[in-house]
Design a protein around this motif. Structure first.
Motif, short mmCIF file in Angstrom:
data_model
loop_
_atom_site.label_atom_id
_atom_site.label_comp_id
_atom_site.label_asym_id
_atom_site.label_seq_id
_atom_site.Cartn_x
_atom_site.Cartn_y
_atom_site.Cartn_z
N ARG A 273 0.44 3.87 -8.06
CA ARG A 273 -0.88 4.50 -7.96
C ARG A 273 -1.06 5.25 -6.65
O ARG A 273 -2.00 6.05 -6.50
CB ARG A 273 -1.98 3.44 -8.09
N HIS A 274 -0.20 4.97 -5.66
CA HIS A 274 -0.29 5.62 -4.35
C HIS A 274 1.08 6.15 -3.95
O HIS A 274 1.67 5.70 -2.97
CB HIS A 274 -0.80 4.63 -3.30
N PRO A 275 1.62 7.10 -4.73
CA PRO A 275 2.96 7.61 -4.41
C PRO A 275 2.99 8.20 -3.00
O PRO A 275 2.08 8.92 -2.60
CB PRO A 275 3.19 8.68 -5.47
N GLY A 276 4.03 7.86 -2.26
CA GLY A 276 4.16 8.33 -0.89
C GLY A 276 3.36 7.53 0.12
O GLY A 276 3.35 7.86 1.30
N GLY A 277 2.66 6.48 -0.34
CA GLY A 277 1.82 5.70 0.56
C GLY A 277 2.62 4.88 1.57
O GLY A 277 3.79 4.53 1.34
N LYS A 278 2.00 4.58 2.68
CA LYS A 278 2.62 3.72 3.69
C LYS A 278 2.42 2.25 3.31
O LYS A 278 1.33 1.86 2.88
CB LYS A 278 2.03 3.99 5.07
N ILE A 279 3.45 1.45 3.49
CA ILE A 279 3.38 0.01 3.29
C ILE A 279 3.69 -0.64 4.64
O ILE A 279 4.77 -0.43 5.20
CB ILE A 279 4.37 -0.48 2.22
#
Length: 476
Positions: A273-279
Motif C-alpha cells: 500500500r506504500h510502495p517506496g516507503g521507508k521502513i
C-alpha cells in the motif's frame, strides 16, 4: 517524603523503585512539572492511565493532583494498556498524556511514559522536567486555578477501532499469555471479537506477577505458551509485556519469532500500500531485514534504539512502519504511528489467517545464527565513555561498513557485531549475528580485541566457545 533524584529520569521515560526513589510526593512534583510544560505548549488537558501495579493508584492520584495544581484538566482513563493512553491523545482532544507504568520491570518498580503535545518525549525534554523540579521552578510557579478532573472509559472505543480495522480470513485458535500484566484485561475480548478461539494464560491482572515476569523478550517467559501449544489444538501463541505495548510471537512448533522477523512480514504487507516507503528499524535488528525491505519495494532505514526515538524518526520521514528488537512495532499504515502490542497482534493474525499453515510461513522467514543479547557491566557513565573511545580509536580490518548512529555496528561479509551504551543501565549492550558459527566467533574476537585494548580490565560477556543461540530481545 523522598528527595527528587535525577537517576529516575531516564532516556525514554521516568522510572524508579517505589519507596526508594519514587513515592507519591515525587509523583506529584512530576505532575506539576509536566503540567507546566503542557501549558507552555498552549495545551490545557492531559489524559492519565495506569497499569496493574499495586503502587499504581497512589502514584496516579498524586500525579493527577500535581497536574491539577498546575491548572491542567485531567482525564482519568483508569486501568489501561499504555497504547490506550496514546490512542486517547488522538481521539479525545487532549494531545498530552501520561501512563503510570513500570512496563516489564519487577513489581517494586513504577514510572511514567509521557506524550507532550502529540510527541513522546525523551532525552533533554525529560531532563527539563527534572531541572524544573530541582531548581524550584515548580514550587515557585504562580498559582493557577486548579484544573478539573473527570473519568473516561476508553475501552470500547479502542477495541472497536481495532475490530473495525483488522479482518481475519478465517477463525484462528490462539494462546494468549499476558503474564498477569494489564493487557490481560483486554486481550481475550479483543481477539475473540476478531473471530479467534482464545486460550488465556495469566490474564488476571495482578501487580505481583505471581506466575512469570511479564516480558516476552526472554524465552523463559514464553515456556508456558510453548507447552500449551504442544498440548492443545492452538496454532499460534501471542505474549505481551506488562503494559501491553510489546508483542511476543511463538509458532505451533515452539519457535520464537523475534520482532525483527515479525517486521519482515509486516513490511511486505505495508509496502503493498506504500510502495517506496521507508521502513525504520533499530541497530539491533538482523542483517536480513534491509535486503528483505528493499526486495519488497521499500527503503530500509536503520536508526537508534528507543521507542521514542523510532517514533520521532517516523514522524520526520513519513515512514508507514517501524520496529525495534525490543518488541515495539509502530504502524502508521491504518493506525496512528505509536507502538501497540495488541494492535500488532491483530495485524499479525490478519496476515496469518490467510495461511493454511501459519507456522510454516513464520519459520520460513530468513534468519541467522546469533548470540543472546550480551551485557558488559560497567560503572555509571563508563559505558558511554567506552563507546566514545571505540568510535574514535577502534579499527576493524576486513569490515565492510562501520555504522556509528548508536554505538558501533560493524558489518562483515556474512555477519555483524554491535556494541552500544545502554540508555537505561550502566552496561554496554552487545549482539552478534553471522551466517556460520565460525564467522560469528571471528566477529566476537575482533570486538574483544578492541574492547580490551581500550579497557584492559573489562570482563567480556562472551568467549570463543560460547554457544550460538537465537538472539534475545532488548530490555529497553
Amino acid at each position: 517524603m523522598l528527595p527528587i533524584q535525577q537517576s529516575i529520569f531516564k532516556a525514554y521515560d521516568i522510572r524508579g523503585v517505589v519507596g526508594v526513589t519514587l513515592d507519591a510526593d515525587v509523583a506529584r512534583q512530576i505532575g506539576q512539572a509536566f503540567g507546566q510544560a503542557v501549558r507552555d505548549q498552549g495545551e490545557s488537558q492531559v489524559v492519565v492511565g495506569r497499569d496493574g501495579r499495586l503502587s499504581g493508584p497512589e502514584l496516579s492520584n498524586a500525579l493527577m493532583a500535581g497536574l491539577q495544581d498546575a491548572g491542567i484538566d485531567v482525564i482519568d482513563l483508569g486501568v489501561v494498556v499504555t497504547p490506550m493512553v496514546y490512542f486517547a491523545t488522538h481521539v479525545l482532544g487532549a494531545q498530552s498524556g501520561i501512563m503510570v507504568t513500570g512496563s516489564h520491570n519487577p513489581p517494586d518498580y513504577n514510572g511514567f511514559k509521557m506524550v507532550l503535545a502529540g510527541e513522546a518525549i525523551y532525552g533533554d525534554a525529560i531532563q527539563q522536567l527534572y531541572q524544573a523540579i530541582s531548581s524550584g521552578r515548580v514550587q515557585d510557579a504562580p498559582a493557577s486555578p486548579s484544573g478539573s478532573y473527570r473519568q473516561h472509559d476508553i475501552r470500547h472505543a479502542y477495541l472497536q477501532r481495532i475490530i473495525g480495522d483488522a479482518r481475519l480470513a478465517r477463525p484462528m485458535k490462539i494462546v494468549v499469555d499476558c503474564g498477569n500484566g494489564v493487557a490481560g484485561a483486554f486481550a481475550g475480548e479483543l481477539y475473540r471479537a476478531l473471530g479467534c478461539d482464545v486460550r488465556e494464560l495469566f490474564c488476571e491482572v495482578d501487580g505481583r506477577f505471581p506466575n512469570h515476569h511479564p516480558d516476552p523478550a526472554h524465552p523463559e517467559n514464553l515456556q508456558d505458551v510453548i507447552r500449551t501449544l504442544q498440548h492443545s489444538n492452538a496454532e499460534l501463541g501471542l505474549a505481551f509485556d506488562g503494559d501491553g505495548d510489546r508483542l511476543g510471537v511463538v509458532t505451533k512448533d515452539g519457535q520464537i519469532i523475534y520482532p525483527d522477523r515479525q517486521l519482515m512480514l509486516f513490511a511486505a504487507d505495508v509496502l503493498t500500500r506504500h510502495p517506496g516507503g521507508k521502513i525504520i528499524y533499530d541497530v539491533k535488528c538482523t542483517s536480513h531485514l534491509a535486503p528483505w525491505i528493499a526486495h519488497h519495494g521499500g527503503h530500509p532505514l536503520m536508526w537508534k534504539t528507543g521507542h521514542s526515538l523510532v517514533k520521532a524518526k517516523m514522524r520526520e520521514t513519513g515512514a508507514p512502519l517501524g520496529g525495534e528488537m525490543s518488541g515495539h512495532i509502530f504502524f502508521k499504515d491504518r493506525w496512528y504511528g505509536f507502538d501497540d502490542g495488541l494492535y500488532a497482534g491483530a495485524r499479525l493474525l490478519e496476515l496469518l489467517s490467510r495461511e493454511d499453515d501459519p507456522s510454516a510461513l513464520l519459520n520460513a522467514l530468513p534468519q541467522s545464527v546469533s548470540t543472546p543479547e550480551l551485557q558488559l557491566p560497567l560503572n555509571d557513565g563508563e559505558n558511554f565513555a567506552l563507546i566514545a573511545k571505540l568510535q574514535r580509536d577502534a579499527h576493524f580490518p576486513g569490515a565492510e561498513q562501520i555504522i556509528k548512529i548508536d554505538g558501533l555496528r560493524v558489518e562483515y561479509p556474512g555477519g555483524f557485531g554491535l556494541a552500544r551504551a545502554s540508555n537505561t543501565t550502566p552496561v554496554v549492550v552487545m549482539r552478534f549475528e553471522a551466517e556460520s558459527a565460525r564467522t560469528l566467533a571471528h566477529i566476537q574476537e575482533e570486538f574483544g580485541r578492541v574492547i580490551l585494548a581500550a579497557k584492559p580490565d573489562a570482563v567480556l560477556p562472551f568467549s570463543n566457545d560460547m554457544a550460538v543461540l537465537p538472539v534475545e530481545m532488548s530490555l529497553e
